[in-house]
Design an enzyme around this catalytic site. Sequence first.
Site, PDB file in Angstrom:
ATOM      1  N   HIS A  67       0.836  -1.195   0.000  1.00 49.89           N
ATOM      2  CA  HIS A  67       0.000   0.000   0.000  1.00 49.89           C
ATOM      3  C   HIS A  67       0.870   1.243   0.000  1.00 49.89           C
ATOM      4  O   HIS A  67       2.039   1.205   0.372  1.00 49.89           O
ATOM      5  CB  HIS A  67      -0.928   0.020   1.225  1.00 49.89           C
ATOM      6  CG  HIS A  67      -0.205  -0.156   2.530  1.00 49.89           C
ATOM      7  ND1 HIS A  67      -0.031  -1.390   3.117  1.00 49.89           N
ATOM      8  CD2 HIS A  67       0.416   0.733   3.347  1.00 49.89           C
ATOM      9  CE1 HIS A  67       0.642  -1.252   4.245  1.00 49.89           C
ATOM     10  NE2 HIS A  67       0.932   0.034   4.401  1.00 49.89           N
ATOM     11  N   CYS A 188       0.141   1.564  12.741  1.00 49.97           N
ATOM     12  CA  CYS A 188       1.256   1.321  11.822  1.00 49.97           C
ATOM     13  C   CYS A 188       1.570   2.624  11.106  1.00 49.97           C
ATOM     14  O   CYS A 188       0.766   3.559  11.137  1.00 49.97           O
ATOM     15  CB  CYS A 188       0.920   0.210  10.823  1.00 49.97           C
ATOM     16  SG  CYS A 188      -0.340   0.650   9.600  1.00 49.97           S
TER      17      CYS A 188
END
Length: 634
Positions: A67, A188
């Site tokens: 991503h 994250c």
Amino acid sequence: MQICDLLDPRSISLNVKASTKEQAINSLVDLIKNTDCINDSERFRAAVFDRESKCSTGLGEGVAIPHAKSAGVSKPGLAAMVVPDGVEFESLDGKPSKLFFLIASPHQASDAHLDVLARLSTMLVSEDFRNSLINAKSVDEFLQIINNADKKEVKKEKERKVEETKVETTDSQKEEYKRYDIVAVTACPAGLSHTYMAAEALENKAREMGISIKIETDGAAGNRNRLLPEDISRAKCVIVAADRIVEMDRFIGKPLVRVGVVDGIRKPQELIERALDPKCPLYQTGVLNNTSSIFMRLYRHLMSGMTYIMPIAASAGILSAIARLEFVQGTQLGFFLDRIGYSIGTLLFPILSAFIAFSIRGRTALVAGFTGGVMADLGASGVLGAVINGFIGGGMSLLITTFAARFLKGHDAIVALILYPLFGALATSAVALFFTNIPAAFLNDLIRNFITDASTPVLVVIGAILAGMMSADMGGPLNKTAYAIGVLLLADCLPEFGSGAWIMACVMAGGMVPPLAAALSTYLVPQVYTEKEKSKALPALGKGLVFITEGVIPFLSYETTKMKIGCMISSALAGAICMYFKCSICAPHGGIFVIPLSDHAWHFLLALVVGTVFGAFFFAILRTKREKELQKAK
């Protein structure tokens, strides 16, 4: 919004053949290119590879979720791919990845699409769901499986929200409802997938063990399900599974387990058992527990400060360089530009220190950080003093705010407006004056004098090493370290062209050469490149000219290690030539646009040409050799 609203059938491919991690990522980007969510596929591709170089997105159990956020994305989108034979993706469990989802996000992501991505991440925790997707026979079946699971997950979320909004009739009932055995935070760096997968894994395992838990997901859309003070105070213990800084002082005095977000996904039961263990240590301070790696935390704070000085350094350097041009120097315009450049340059140290401190303790540390930069300037301790004093300012603010939170409750406005900045400035000034400025000034002068007085062979070696580091890992730690050294030393010498400008020239040349070499190679031996690769030659050329090293990444899908070695050697050659002629660059970025303002511009261009030609021939030889091997195998 449903997951299938983001997942276009054109961006799904089953039974894909891919033998390397690079091929898998390239295939995913090529898939999502088929949709209208990407406006610059190469820019997005570079962002995905840059994100991957920092930490693998192979989550284990056969799943990988690459991503990235990028200006090359016009609206949120997903791509999905199944590789039945699996791909070595550096996954957490060491097993090949078979199921891939690529997440494309614009910089300004909507809450609605982030909720959808969070839902997908939690769904992938289920083994049955993963296996059914891997074994899907058609794209329609693949989408149907996701749709069915998505509806169930939405229903569960609604039921959960209904339960959480129940209002009990008595205070004792309310208190009982809000009591949790464990509270947790997951986060994250990107805040897109790992955050929610860790939360789901912890929640599922806690449910299996009969333990109540409340989890705050600190994702890209901000804090969701935020922990309230009463939640924390009534909980038995705390779990923080995060790879970036989260608010920690609220947990002081509670038994706490601090790990990376990946451990939240992989080891939920172990974390829960550790947190509930009577021997679990109490959290005492926010200084040592904000990350699993002290080095990485310090590095992150330094990068925060450096990000803010880059436009300042560029403006100061370019204005001063223009003022020194032959047809401007000595005129009123030249004098004006020189004064503006000098005045902007005086902000470098205070801003560097301020935003290092800001990264450590937020707005309450800004005044202390600015003071640290001013003290570095007054004490002639240079950029090293500014960096050290920035950390001192952040540390002092952390101590002061921690003390105030314990003993000065109820006076938040007065404390924030007067005491925090005043005491922070005084404490930072005292430490800088009596402890840090003198050794920092000595070390700063030592580094500057070493570079200035070094012999030509030593300088050539330094230039080659730093330039080679720029293309060693394409946005990884070595690349960022070399670039940080260049920017900081440049800031130390501005607005003049000193030894720091020599280093910056080597770093910039080293970063420009790889994409230029790759582009030139496609014109030298076009027969050994695919049509897709040849179509990327012009974008790579443009990126190389403006100092975007990642422009070479699409050409590294084959013989990756050898190609990277070729990049390093050609970059090192360019850096060595730059240092031999003591080329100077006045700005930390800009490439071809700042070269005309540099000292020894023609020699800098010579270094670029030599490095590019060497790299192009290296690429051509490797690709030609590989093409012959493939022909022979046929």
